[in-house]
Design an enzyme around this catalytic site. Structure first.
Site, short mmCIF file in Angstrom:
data_model
loop_
_atom_site.label_atom_id
_atom_site.label_comp_id
_atom_site.label_asym_id
_atom_site.label_seq_id
_atom_site.Cartn_x
_atom_site.Cartn_y
_atom_site.Cartn_z
N SER A 83 0.71 -1.16 -0.01
CA SER A 83 -0.02 0.02 -0.08
C SER A 83 0.97 1.02 0.25
O SER A 83 0.57 2.01 -0.64
CB SER A 83 -1.04 -0.09 1.24
N ASN A 84 1.99 1.09 0.85
CA ASN A 84 2.74 2.55 0.81
C ASN A 84 3.93 2.63 -0.24
O ASN A 84 4.25 3.69 -0.52
CB ASN A 84 3.72 2.33 2.14
N LYS A 202 -0.32 -10.86 6.50
CA LYS A 202 0.22 -9.58 6.91
C LYS A 202 -1.14 -9.12 7.32
O LYS A 202 -2.04 -8.79 6.48
CB LYS A 202 0.71 -8.59 5.86
N GLY A 228 1.05 -5.78 10.47
CA GLY A 228 0.97 -4.71 9.54
C GLY A 228 1.39 -3.18 9.81
O GLY A 228 0.95 -2.35 8.97
N VAL A 245 5.60 -5.79 8.86
CA VAL A 245 5.63 -5.19 7.43
C VAL A 245 5.10 -3.87 8.16
O VAL A 245 3.96 -3.51 7.98
CB VAL A 245 4.71 -5.78 6.74
#
Length: 333
Positions: A83-84, A202, A228, A245
């Site tokens: 996502s990042n 995750k 996560g 993560v």
């Protein structure tokens, strides 16, 4: 792909010369008991921010610079296109290109997890195969969510089973309800943990009770739970998570690896103090200011953050000041 070759050749000698973390040797109290996993995911993984130029093209030169800096931090591996990494904003060609470049720059003992989740099962399988060909060690597959009302336990189990069957590399499930509006049901996780090619999850939801139950219910399987987010990392380890993560690792990688070490060594008081100092900065670069905040904070610590891709907008001056104050108040700036 000439630029891929140039990036790989320029990075490989510098990275290979550095000391990388050895595989996990001390499980401590934070890791679930049982047989050794087929692929150890224990440790910290930064979900890399994708660097863009001012013209919003992927900036491979700046990617090179960030990777050089991360090489000295004892991460277990890297996550690309989470996502990042602004994954939804990259074209399929760009996604594979980024994975290929990062893989060629990394020693083989550093794991590379690559996001390959798409809305359809067919597209997910195709991209997962492409990620494997590009050098990914593990596929990180987010829940399909556009038709979330139809994403029942049965539908999700079928989706992930098909992906797991077809994938040439192990699969890690990815539940991120803040972005998808969908929590992967516990029943689905327990069922999918029995699949021989699905090795973990995750979980970014932050529900520690749920995470502990996942560890408990899958303890007989070759399956690991990853936190996560850095805000609940210590609590996740306490209930048996294997690693994390964490977006904040793009900025404060060494402190997060230190927190990982303290938990594995059972030094819970020291771990608690460090965790407390990470909560507010983590919230600032995730829920509060998101990827624009993460990229701005990266710049203060010597990394390239740069712009996001539109429609993500940069922070306002007031937001930048609030972000800086959060890091300063916790002793990081």
């Amino acid at each position: 792909m000439a630029f891929s070759t140039r990036l790989a050749s320029s990075l490989r000698p510098a990275l290979a010369a550095l000391h990388w973390a050895a595989p996990r040797q001390c499980r401590g109290l934070s890791i679930a008991q049982g047989s050794e996993p087929s692929l150890d995911l224990g440790g910290i993984f930064p979900p890399l921010a994708t660097p863009f130029s001012l013209s919003q093209e992927v900036d491979y030169a700046q990617l090179e610079g960030n990777l050089r800096r991360y090489a000295s931090i004892p991460f277990r591996g890297l996550v690309v296109l989470g996502s990042n990494g602004e994954y939804p904003y990259l074209a399929p060609r760009e996604r594979v290109e980024v994975v290929s470049c990062v893989r060629q720059a990394l020693p083989r003992d550093r794991l590379l997890l690559a996001g390959s989740g798409c809305e359809s099962t067919q597209a997910t399988i195709e991209l997962t195969v492409s990620m494997a060909e590009a050098g990914a060690d593990v596929a990180l597959v987010v829940t399909p969510c556009y038709y979330r009302g139809a994403m029942t336990t049965a539908a999700l189990v079928h989706h992930y089973t098909e992906v797991g069957d077809a994938s040439p590399i192990p699969v890690v499930l990815y539940s991120v309800p803040a972005n998808t509006g969908l929590d992967l049901p516990m029943e689905a996780v327990i069922t999918l943990a029995q699949h021989p090619n699905i090795i973990g999850i995750k979980d970014s939801g932050g529900d520690i009770t749920r995470m502990g139950l996942m560890v408990h219910k899958t303890r007989q399987e070759d399956f690991q739970v990853l936190a996560g987010s850095a805000g609940f990392l210590l609590a996740s380890y306490a209930v048996g998570a294997s690693g994390g993560v964490c977006a904040l690792a793009n900025v404060l990688g060494d402190p997060l690896c230190q927190l990982d070490h303290l938990c594995r060594e059972g030094q819970w008081l020291e771990a608690r103090d460090l965790q407390h100092r990470l909560i507010e900065p983590n919230t600032a670069v995730t829920r509060r200011f998101g990827i624009p905040g993460l990229k701005k904070a990266m710049e203060w610590f010597g990394y390239y953050g740069g712009p996001c891709r539109a429609p993500l907008a940069p922070l306002s001056p007031a937001q930048v000041e609030e972000l800086r104050s959060t890091f300063s108040a916790n002793g990081w700036l």
